[in-house]
Structures are given as structure tokens and as C-alpha cells.
Design an enzyme around this catalytic site. Structure first.
Site, mmCIF file in Angstrom:
data_model
loop_
_atom_site.group_PDB
_atom_site.id
_atom_site.type_symbol
_atom_site.label_atom_id
_atom_site.label_comp_id
_atom_site.label_asym_id
_atom_site.label_seq_id
_atom_site.Cartn_x
_atom_site.Cartn_y
_atom_site.Cartn_z
ATOM 1 N N HIS A 70 34.004 33.277 -52.290
ATOM 2 C CA HIS A 70 33.683 32.494 -51.092
ATOM 3 C C HIS A 70 32.227 32.693 -50.667
ATOM 4 O O HIS A 70 31.874 32.356 -49.546
ATOM 5 C CB HIS A 70 34.607 32.903 -49.930
ATOM 6 C CG HIS A 70 36.040 32.534 -50.169
ATOM 7 N ND1 HIS A 70 37.088 33.154 -49.538
ATOM 8 C CD2 HIS A 70 36.606 31.606 -50.970
ATOM 9 C CE1 HIS A 70 38.234 32.631 -49.949
ATOM 10 N NE2 HIS A 70 37.968 31.695 -50.807
ATOM 11 N N ARG A 72 29.807 31.112 -51.522
ATOM 12 C CA ARG A 72 29.332 29.752 -51.235
ATOM 13 C C ARG A 72 30.562 28.867 -51.091
ATOM 14 O O ARG A 72 31.519 28.992 -51.843
ATOM 15 C CB ARG A 72 28.489 29.222 -52.386
ATOM 16 C CG ARG A 72 27.140 29.865 -52.517
ATOM 17 C CD ARG A 72 26.116 28.827 -52.953
ATOM 18 N NE ARG A 72 24.882 29.434 -53.408
ATOM 19 C CZ ARG A 72 23.978 29.982 -52.608
ATOM 20 N NH1 ARG A 72 24.189 30.026 -51.313
ATOM 21 N NH2 ARG A 72 22.867 30.502 -53.094
ATOM 22 N N LYS A 100 29.329 30.536 -63.636
ATOM 23 C CA LYS A 100 28.810 29.270 -64.178
ATOM 24 C C LYS A 100 28.005 28.526 -63.109
ATOM 25 O O LYS A 100 26.909 28.061 -63.353
ATOM 26 C CB LYS A 100 30.032 28.439 -64.591
ATOM 27 C CG LYS A 100 29.772 27.380 -65.594
ATOM 28 C CD LYS A 100 31.078 26.692 -65.978
ATOM 29 C CE LYS A 100 32.032 27.626 -66.716
ATOM 30 N NZ LYS A 100 33.260 26.942 -67.154
ATOM 31 N N ASP A 105 22.729 26.762 -60.829
ATOM 32 C CA ASP A 105 22.311 26.513 -59.440
ATOM 33 C C ASP A 105 23.116 25.405 -58.777
ATOM 34 O O ASP A 105 22.554 24.501 -58.157
ATOM 35 C CB ASP A 105 20.808 26.168 -59.383
ATOM 36 C CG ASP A 105 19.947 27.380 -59.641
ATOM 37 O OD1 ASP A 105 20.392 28.499 -59.316
ATOM 38 O OD2 ASP A 105 18.844 27.222 -60.187
ATOM 39 N N LYS A 112 39.815 27.904 -59.646
ATOM 40 C CA LYS A 112 40.533 27.264 -60.761
ATOM 41 C C LYS A 112 41.975 27.065 -60.354
ATOM 42 O O LYS A 112 42.516 27.829 -59.548
ATOM 43 C CB LYS A 112 40.475 28.146 -62.015
ATOM 44 C CG LYS A 112 40.656 27.373 -63.303
ATOM 45 C CD LYS A 112 39.355 26.698 -63.683
ATOM 46 C CE LYS A 112 39.445 25.943 -64.968
ATOM 47 N NZ LYS A 112 38.106 25.489 -65.389
ATOM 48 N N SER A 368 29.965 17.226 -61.651
ATOM 49 C CA SER A 368 30.906 17.223 -60.524
ATOM 50 C C SER A 368 30.146 17.417 -59.218
ATOM 51 O O SER A 368 30.469 16.800 -58.195
ATOM 52 C CB SER A 368 31.923 18.364 -60.673
ATOM 53 O OG SER A 368 32.997 17.945 -61.469
HETATM 54 P P1 NAD Z 1 41.638 18.558 -73.276
HETATM 55 O O1 NAD Z 1 43.032 18.776 -72.896
HETATM 56 O O2 NAD Z 1 41.015 17.233 -72.995
HETATM 57 O O3 NAD Z 1 41.409 18.852 -74.826
HETATM 58 C C1 NAD Z 1 41.746 20.036 -75.483
HETATM 59 C C2 NAD Z 1 42.071 19.704 -76.921
HETATM 60 O O4 NAD Z 1 42.279 20.912 -77.642
HETATM 61 C C3 NAD Z 1 43.348 18.873 -77.052
HETATM 62 O O5 NAD Z 1 43.099 17.723 -77.840
HETATM 63 C C4 NAD Z 1 44.330 19.833 -77.721
HETATM 64 O O6 NAD Z 1 45.251 19.180 -78.564
HETATM 65 C C5 NAD Z 1 43.368 20.715 -78.528
HETATM 66 N N1 NAD Z 1 43.956 22.008 -78.920
HETATM 67 C C6 NAD Z 1 44.811 22.806 -78.230
HETATM 68 N N2 NAD Z 1 45.132 23.903 -78.945
HETATM 69 C C7 NAD Z 1 44.457 23.790 -80.106
HETATM 70 C C8 NAD Z 1 44.362 24.599 -81.272
HETATM 71 N N3 NAD Z 1 45.027 25.749 -81.370
HETATM 72 N N4 NAD Z 1 43.559 24.179 -82.299
HETATM 73 C C9 NAD Z 1 42.881 23.021 -82.208
HETATM 74 N N5 NAD Z 1 42.928 22.211 -81.143
HETATM 75 C C10 NAD Z 1 43.696 22.585 -80.106
HETATM 76 O O7 NAD Z 1 40.814 19.733 -72.563
HETATM 77 P P2 NAD Z 1 39.263 19.790 -72.265
HETATM 78 O O8 NAD Z 1 39.040 19.306 -70.883
HETATM 79 O O9 NAD Z 1 38.509 19.201 -73.399
HETATM 80 O O10 NAD Z 1 39.054 21.379 -72.218
HETATM 81 C C11 NAD Z 1 38.849 22.142 -73.397
HETATM 82 C C12 NAD Z 1 38.211 23.466 -73.030
HETATM 83 O O11 NAD Z 1 36.969 23.223 -72.365
HETATM 84 C C13 NAD Z 1 39.029 24.342 -72.086
HETATM 85 O O12 NAD Z 1 38.790 25.697 -72.389
HETATM 86 C C14 NAD Z 1 38.428 24.036 -70.723
HETATM 87 O O13 NAD Z 1 38.618 25.070 -69.789
HETATM 88 C C15 NAD Z 1 36.967 23.889 -71.105
HETATM 89 N N6 NAD Z 1 36.166 23.125 -70.155
HETATM 90 C C16 NAD Z 1 36.508 21.863 -69.802
HETATM 91 C C17 NAD Z 1 35.711 21.161 -68.906
HETATM 92 C C18 NAD Z 1 35.976 19.726 -68.539
HETATM 93 O O14 NAD Z 1 35.127 19.119 -67.858
HETATM 94 N N7 NAD Z 1 37.075 19.126 -68.955
HETATM 95 C C19 NAD Z 1 34.588 21.784 -68.336
HETATM 96 C C20 NAD Z 1 34.262 23.092 -68.728
HETATM 97 C C21 NAD Z 1 35.057 23.746 -69.633
#
Ligand code: NAD
Length: 477
Positions: A70, A72, A100, A105, A112, A368
Site C-alpha cells: 500500500h 502507493r 515491477k 515507474d 494480484k 494498464s
Molecule cells: P494466457 O492464458 O493468455 O496464455 C498462457 C498460455 O500458456 C496458454 O495458451 C496455455 O495453454 C499455455 N500453457 C500453459 N501451460 C503450459 C505448458 N506447460 N507448456 C506450454 N504452454 C503452456 O496467459 P498470459 O496472459 O499470456 O500469461 C502468461 C504468463 O505471462 C503468466 O505467467 C502471466 O502471469 C504473465 N503475464 C501476463 C501479463 C498479461 O498482460 N496478460 C502481464 C505480465 C505477465
């Protein structure tokens, strides 16, 4: 707050791993222990169970929202739908969000959310029901709002879920003038922002482009500068993985392997990422993609000959078991927590550069933030100044033509005169953010000789900013 290891984390306690990284980095700073403990701790953990009627039966849904810091406000972080969700995971992901945001910044504390469901195997109407109920639980406890806590998409969620959350929030809070800022990653038609969907993947590419521009760093890795011709392997063809892989091709990189849950494919000459995506959508699998070889396991694609590996699926994917087989020189952690501490030790010994999640996947939260600013200002970026800029540029071009007696072609003129649209402004702000943040981390890494890794440097940069923010708040004299 001690959380026991779960079965899923047999080799890997995610929250503990984040704390360990914090401790390693904190050694480079001179903050008092009490302040460090305050930065590290999860400030609020909301664990909920609520009933949802599915068919004729009630099912109890397990869900979480964690606000890690908290210092920020509001807090900010995605919502994940996965059967692997538990308190340890959500706490770890919330903590990563705090660091992150500090690195890029973005003036938010980290948060989460997670719901323990399989989005793939849950009918849409049930998903909607669960999402709306989860939102009302957040409203009940004052865990959502444009100045309180602003969720976004994460693994298993996207624009559709964000629109349901927004609609539920607005139903409970009619007339709240800044209400649209209660959530980001919304559809553009619901006051979302252009460029958010692909922002995390695009941010990964901007970051890699910057990282690969340092000749001395590349030389140490045995690589040339630039992304052109670099061979890329990607795990996860979801939001982050697809966009990162698709966009990196625009820079001349070659995507040679893609891994998904059902398997992995390889073509050393390169895969057309959009075509692989379409093939998977049409057939339900990326296997048997024309011209590519099906590899034996879904992890095998991470071990192919390549320069950069982009894990973009989940945590705990690069472990002590497969780390020795990884051939990439750079690992770009597009997913959160993909590399276990044991694997990291092995990779660092091998001379691999690991670009940490808390920096390289920060493009999502950056855009975002832009979306939230748009919602609070109630005006689209570019709307007020595009035409003004274009008229100024046009006057300048006309003047140059008059003075030189030379005429630009219509195409050249169009390029010079073009004023920024929302997407141009978003992408340019994102690129600038990723470049500046890397420069800052790299400087700390190079200046602090005892800094073992980019991760350690990134954590230190983040802790330093948060610590100073507590000092200026007057909490720690
Ligand atoms: P998503 O659900 O859109 O995609 C994830 C993909 O990974 C899916 O297609 C799924 O089938 C695949 N997957 C799952 N297990 C797998 C495995 N064992 N081997 C291969 N592929 C596998 O999710 P996303 O939003 O792309 O998020 C992916 C990662 O990125 C997560 O760790 C998330 O926390 C991180 N992330 C996402 C965002 C965002 O803006 N969406 C931002 C920062 C970090």
C-alpha cells in the site's frame, strides 16, 4: 506470513523464491531491517469461498485477492484463472507486481487475484457467473475501485472477463464518475485503450531490442547485436507468448520453436507465428503444423538450438531438470516466475543472461497505467493534439519545400505530417518506458560489481525506489 509449500510447489515455493530474491538484492542497499520487512510483507490478503450454482449443483469456488503493498495507491495486478491457483502463488505474483511497478515507474502498489478454476473446461455462462460473483465479493470488502485496487487480465483471463468485472462494478456503483478506472485491459469499446492486449508481448520485444543493442554484453554471450536473425523459442501461445513471438518477427528474428500444453513444434528455418496460431485454433493443437517437426514432449521445444528463449506460460517451467539442456544464451522471462532458483544457479554458471520477469513483462502494467490515466482524464490520447501537430508539421514541410525548391512525394509527406493516434502514443510511451527501465537496471548491474544477475539488480532498483518512497512519506525517519 508463512505459507506452506503446496504439492504443486514441491520443488518450488514461489513466494519464498520471491523473498529470497528480495533478500539477495537488499544486501546491496543500506535500508534498516524494519523497513525492508515492511516492503517485503503482503499488506492485505483476502481469501474467499463463495457458492456458484452449476447445473443443479452448488460448487464452492476458491478465490483470492492479495494487495502486496500500500505504499502507493491504488494497488494493481492481474486476475488469474487456473486450477493451480493458491494463496502462495497469488501472494508471490502480488509481490512481483510491487517490484515491477517500481521498476517501470508506474505509481501503484502491487496486487494480484486468482480464482481456482479451469477456464478451458468451464462453460462461458458459468465463467461469467463466477466472475461477477467474485467482483461483488471484492466490492463488499472494498477491494476494488479506481483509487483502491485496479485488476487487469492475467493467465486465463482477457478482455471478456474485464468487461464483466466493469459491468458488475458499475451496477453496484452507479454514477461513479471515474468508475471505468476500476479495471484495465477492458475492450476499447468499454473505455479500454488501444494496444493493451498486445502490450506485455510488445514490451518484451522492445526490451529485447534494447538488451541486444549493447555490443559488449552481446559479445560476452557470443551473440551479435540486434534482433535480426536471432533464433527464438517460445513457450505458451497465449496472450503474452503469441504477441511477443508475432511482433519479434517484425524485427527480423526467426521463431524456430513453439511449445504449448499439448506439445511442441520445431522448424530451424522459422515458423510463421500467425499461421501456427490459426492452425491451433482450427485443429485444437499446434501439432502437425505444415513444415514443422513435432517434438517428443511439450517442454522439448525449450531445449532446441536458439539464441533467445521466451517462457510465456507459467511459473516453475525451467527447473534443475531441464536447465542443463537449455541452449539459449538469453532467457526473457515473459511469464512470472518461470525459472526456479536451482535452475537459475545452473544457467548463471553456464553464462546465460536471464532477463527477469519483474522487468521484461512490465509492458502490460505500463499500458494498464496509460488506460487508467485515460479513464481518469475521460479523453482518448491524441484526441486534443493530433490535428494541431499535423498542421504544424505541414507548415514546416511547406516551408522546407519553398526554401529548397524540392517537393516531397505524398507518401513522404504523409509520414512526416502524421500526428500521433492513441496507438502511436501508447506504443511510444511503452517503448520509452522499457528502454529507460533497462538502462537503470543495467547501470546498477554494471556499477555494483557484486551483483550476480540482472534479477538481483532489478530487485535492488525496485527496493531502492520503494524504500525512498517510505522515507519521503515520513514512515521511516
Ligand atoms: P494466457 O492464458 O493468455 O496464455 C498462457 C498460455 O500458456 C496458454 O495458451 C496455455 O495453454 C499455455 N500453457 C500453459 N501451460 C503450459 C505448458 N506447460 N507448456 C506450454 N504452454 C503452456 O496467459 P498470459 O496472459 O499470456 O500469461 C502468461 C504468463 O505471462 C503468466 O505467467 C502471466 O502471469 C504473465 N503475464 C501476463 C501479463 C498479461 O498482460 N496478460 C502481464 C505480465 C505477465
Amino acid at each position: 506470513m508463512a505459507v506452506k509449500k503446496t504439492d504443486k510447489h514441491e520443488e518450488f515455493d514461489f513466494f519464498q523464491a520471491v523473498e529470497d530474491n528480495f533478500e539477495k538484492a537488499a544486501r546491496h542497499l543500506s535500508f534498516p531491517k524494519g523497513l525492508l520487512n515492511q516492503i517485503k510483507a503482503c499488506n492485505s490478503v483476502y481469501q474467499m469461498r463463495f457458492p456458484v450454482k452449476i447445473g443443479n449443483e452448488y460448487q464452492v469456488i476458491e478465490a483470492y485477492r492479495v494487495q502486496h503493498s500500500h505504499h502507493r495507491m491504488p494497488t494493481k495486478g492481474g486476475i488469474r484463472y487456473s486450477l493451480a491457483v493458491d494463496q502462495n502463488e497469488v501472494m508471490a505474483l502480488a509481490a512481483l507486481m510491487t517490484y515491477k511497478c517500481a521498476i517501470v515507474d508506474v505509481p501503484f502498489g502491487g496486487a494480484k487475484g486468482g480464482i481456482k478454476i479451469s477456464p478451458r473446461n468451464t462453460p462461458e455462462a458459468v465463467l461469467e457467473n463466477i466472475t461477477r460473483r467474485y467482483t461483488s465479493e471484492l466490492i463488499k470488502k472494498n477491494f476494488i475501485g479506481p483509487g483502491i485496487d485496479v485488476p487487469a487480465p492475467d493467465y486465463g483471463t482477457g478482455e471478456r472477463e474485464m468487461a464483466w468485472i466493469l459491468d458488475t462494478y458499475m451496477t453496484f456503483k452507479p454514477g461513479e464518475i471515474d468508475g471505468y478506472g476500476c479495471i484495465t485491459g477492458k475492450p476499447v469499446s468499454q473505455n479500454g485503450i488501444r494496444g493493451r492486449t498486445e502490450a506485455t508481448g510488445r514490451g518484451v520485444v522492445y526490451a529485447l531490442n534494447e538488451i541486444c543493442s549493447y555490443a559488449d554484453d552481446m559479445k560476452k554471450l557470443g551473440l551479435t547485436t540486434g534482433l535480426k536473425g536471432k533464433k527464438i523459442a517460445v513457450q505458451g501461445l497465449g496472450n503474452v507468448g503469441f504477441h511477443a513471438a508475432n511482433i519479434i518477427q517484425e524485427y527480423g528474428a526467426i521463431v524456430v520453436a513453439i511449445c504449448e500444453q499439448e506439445g511442441s513444434i520445431h522448424n530451424p528455418k522459422g515458423l510463421d507465428v500467425q499461421a501456427v496460431f490459426n492452425h491451433r485454433k482450427a485443429t485444437g493443437s499446434l501439432k502437425d503444423f505444415p513444415g514443422a517437426k513435432n517434438l517428443k514432449t511439450n517442454l522439448a521445444g525449450m531445449e532446441v538450438d536458439c539464441d533467445i528463449l521466451i517462457p510465456a506460460a507459467l511459473e516453475n517451467q525451467i527447473t534443475a531438470t531441464n536447465a542443463p539442456n537449455i541452449k539459449a544464451k538469453i532467457i526473457a522471462e515473459a511469464a512470472n516466475g518461470p525459472t526456479t532458483p536451482e535452475a537459475e544457479k545452473i544457467l548463471i554458471k553456464k553464462g546465460v543472461m536471464i532477463v527477469p520477469d519483474i522487468y521484461i513483462n512490465a509492458g502490460g502494467v505500463t499500458v494498464s497505467y496509460f488506460e487508467w490515466l485515460k479513464n481518469l482524464s475521460h479523453v482518448r490520447f491524441g484526441r486534443m493534439n493530433k490535428r494541431f501537430e499535423e498542421k504544424n508539421q505541414e507548415a514546416l514541410v511547406n516551408l522546407i519545400e519553398e526554401m529548397t525548391g524540392k517537393k516531397l512525394s505524398d507518401k513522404e509527406k504523409g509520414r512526416v505530417i502524421h500526428g500521433g493516434d492513441e496507438i502511436d502514443i501508447v506504443n511510444s510511451g511503452l517503448e520509452q518506458t522499457m528502454i529507460e527501465a533497462y538502462k537503470e537496471i543495467r547501470k546498477f548491474w554494471k556499477d555494483t560489481k557484486k551483483c550476480e544477475s540482472l534479477r538481483e539488480a532489478a530487485f535492488a532498483v525496485a527496493i531502492n525506489k520503494i524504500g525512498n518512497s517510505y522515507y519521503s512519506m515520513g514512515v521511516f525517519p
